[in-house]
Scaffold this motif. Structure first.
Motif, PDB file in Angstrom:
ATOM      1  N   LEU A 172       0.823  -1.211   0.000  1.00  0.00           N
ATOM      2  CA  LEU A 172       0.000   0.000   0.000  1.00  0.00           C
ATOM      3  C   LEU A 172       0.860   1.265   0.000  1.00  0.00           C
ATOM      4  N   VAL A 173       1.984   1.239   0.704  1.00  0.00           N
ATOM      5  CA  VAL A 173       2.922   2.367   0.652  1.00  0.00           C
ATOM      6  C   VAL A 173       3.467   2.499  -0.768  1.00  0.00           C
ATOM      7  N   PHE A 174       3.859   1.376  -1.375  1.00  0.00           N
ATOM      8  CA  PHE A 174       4.371   1.399  -2.743  1.00  0.00           C
ATOM      9  C   PHE A 174       3.314   1.922  -3.717  1.00  0.00           C
ATOM     10  N   LEU A 175       2.092   1.454  -3.584  1.00  0.00           N
ATOM     11  CA  LEU A 175       1.001   1.902  -4.447  1.00  0.00           C
ATOM     12  C   LEU A 175       0.777   3.409  -4.313  1.00  0.00           C
ATOM     13  N   SER A 176       0.753   3.894  -3.096  1.00  0.00           N
ATOM     14  CA  SER A 176       0.534   5.319  -2.847  1.00  0.00           C
ATOM     15  C   SER A 176       1.690   6.162  -3.378  1.00  0.00           C
ATOM     16  N   TYR A 177       2.914   5.732  -3.125  1.00  0.00           N
ATOM     17  CA  TYR A 177       4.100   6.462  -3.590  1.00  0.00           C
ATOM     18  C   TYR A 177       4.150   6.486  -5.118  1.00  0.00           C
ATOM     19  N   THR A 178       3.887   5.353  -5.728  1.00  0.00           N
ATOM     20  CA  THR A 178       3.872   5.285  -7.192  1.00  0.00           C
ATOM     21  C   THR A 178       2.812   6.214  -7.769  1.00  0.00           C
ATOM     22  N   SER A 179       1.661   6.274  -7.133  1.00  0.00           N
ATOM     23  CA  SER A 179       0.587   7.153  -7.600  1.00  0.00           C
ATOM     24  C   SER A 179       1.008   8.619  -7.561  1.00  0.00           C
TER      25      SER A 179
END
Length: 119
Positions: free
Chosen positions: A86-93
């Motif tokens: 979820l951190v990766f998803l948010s950062y990528t977004s």
């Protein structure tokens, strides 16, 4: 646990490191405005974790068996890999949004500030 059981976690961390390198090179998110990026990533991660917990409580979300996951759970049906994803998803977004703002014609023009020239 075998080396394979850390495959997904390793892939997430490797992908996040790669995204960090792209961010650093182009100064898109964290390396452009660290405070705003960290707030955005933390807030969206918290919201998505709350969504996951709600799904777990309602019996909608259950952990599955996978040889590529560590098997470590932070709580019932909450694998340790989930918050990292979820951190990766948010950062990528955030990185992709900031990149999109650099595409000519895609971003809205800025309003002129008093006495400042629009760039």
């Amino acid at each position: 646990m075998t080396l394979l059981s850390f495959a997904y976690l390793g892939a997430l961390l490797g992908a996040m490191a790669g995204m960090g390198l792209l961010d650093h090179r182009w100064r898109l998110a964290l390396f452009h405005d660290a405070r705003r990026t960290l707030v955005a990533v933390a807030a969206s991660t918290a919201l998505l974790l709350a969504w996951d917990v709600t799904a777990i409580v309602l019996g909608i979300f259950r952990i599955g068996a996978s040889p590529g996951m560590t098997g470590i759970e932070l709580g019932p049906h909450m694998p340790v890999e989930e918050p990292i994803f979820l951190v990766f998803l948010s950062y990528t977004s955030v990185v992709l949004w900031r990149l999109a703002l650099r595409i000519p014609g895609l971003a809205r023009p800025r309003r002129a500030q008093a006495g400042a020239e629009v760039t």
